[in-house]
Scaffold this motif. Structure first.
Motif, mmCIF file in Angstrom:
data_model
loop_
_atom_site.group_PDB
_atom_site.id
_atom_site.type_symbol
_atom_site.label_atom_id
_atom_site.label_comp_id
_atom_site.label_asym_id
_atom_site.label_seq_id
_atom_site.Cartn_x
_atom_site.Cartn_y
_atom_site.Cartn_z
ATOM 1 N N ALA A 7 44.279 53.728 12.021
ATOM 2 C CA ALA A 7 42.819 53.677 12.116
ATOM 3 C C ALA A 7 42.098 53.710 10.715
ATOM 4 N N SER A 56 46.507 52.639 20.169
ATOM 5 C CA SER A 56 45.708 51.254 19.950
ATOM 6 C C SER A 56 44.615 51.180 20.901
ATOM 7 N N ASP A 57 44.639 51.950 22.053
ATOM 8 C CA ASP A 57 43.622 51.802 23.150
ATOM 9 C C ASP A 57 42.384 52.727 22.702
ATOM 10 N N CYS A 58 42.506 53.616 21.543
ATOM 11 C CA CYS A 58 41.438 54.425 21.222
ATOM 12 C C CYS A 58 41.010 53.966 19.951
ATOM 13 N N LEU A 59 41.562 52.847 19.273
ATOM 14 C CA LEU A 59 41.205 52.455 17.880
ATOM 15 C C LEU A 59 39.702 52.321 17.650
ATOM 16 N N ALA A 60 38.882 51.698 18.474
ATOM 17 C CA ALA A 60 37.392 51.277 18.313
ATOM 18 C C ALA A 60 36.804 52.609 18.325
ATOM 19 N N GLU A 61 37.050 53.376 19.260
ATOM 20 C CA GLU A 61 36.193 54.967 19.169
ATOM 21 C C GLU A 61 36.609 55.716 18.054
ATOM 22 N N ARG A 63 37.446 54.548 15.076
ATOM 23 C CA ARG A 63 36.601 54.042 13.833
ATOM 24 C C ARG A 63 35.403 54.415 13.880
ATOM 25 N N ARG A 64 34.815 54.270 15.126
ATOM 26 C CA ARG A 64 33.193 54.611 15.117
ATOM 27 C C ARG A 64 33.073 56.286 14.757
ATOM 28 N N HIS A 67 33.559 56.392 11.137
ATOM 29 C CA HIS A 67 32.400 56.069 10.341
ATOM 30 C C HIS A 67 31.015 56.983 10.370
ATOM 31 N N GLU A 68 30.863 57.433 11.658
ATOM 32 C CA GLU A 68 29.849 58.301 12.179
ATOM 33 C C GLU A 68 29.759 59.469 11.308
#
Length: 72
Positions: A7, A56-61, A63-64, A67-68
């Motif tokens: 991540a 892998s199924d949590c990657l987008a959240e 990274r969000r 960043h936040e």
């Protein structure tokens, strides 16, 4: 079960641990993958970054959130 994927990468384990704790507080399992060679030879992130791994199924959240919270 999802595979773990990178991540984020950090220059030290302390920063990676802080980010992993934040993710855990938000319900995302995180593992730190460090390279002992970087520690032994003081190579730092140039040669061997500390990787923060998440499912892998949590990657987008993940990274969000990273960043936040200003971790990456």
């Amino acid at each position: 079960m999802a595979d773990f994927i990178v991540a984020a990468e950090f220059s030290n384990e302390i920063d990676a641990s802080i980010a992993a704790g934040m993710l855990a507080d938000n319900g995302i399992e995180a593992q730190i993958l460090s390279n002992n060679m970087a520690t032994l030879y003081a190579a730092g992130s140039t040669w061997a970054p500390v990787r923060l791994m998440v499912p892998s199924d949590c990657l987008a959240e993940a990274r969000r959130l990273l960043h936040e919270h200003g971790d990456i």
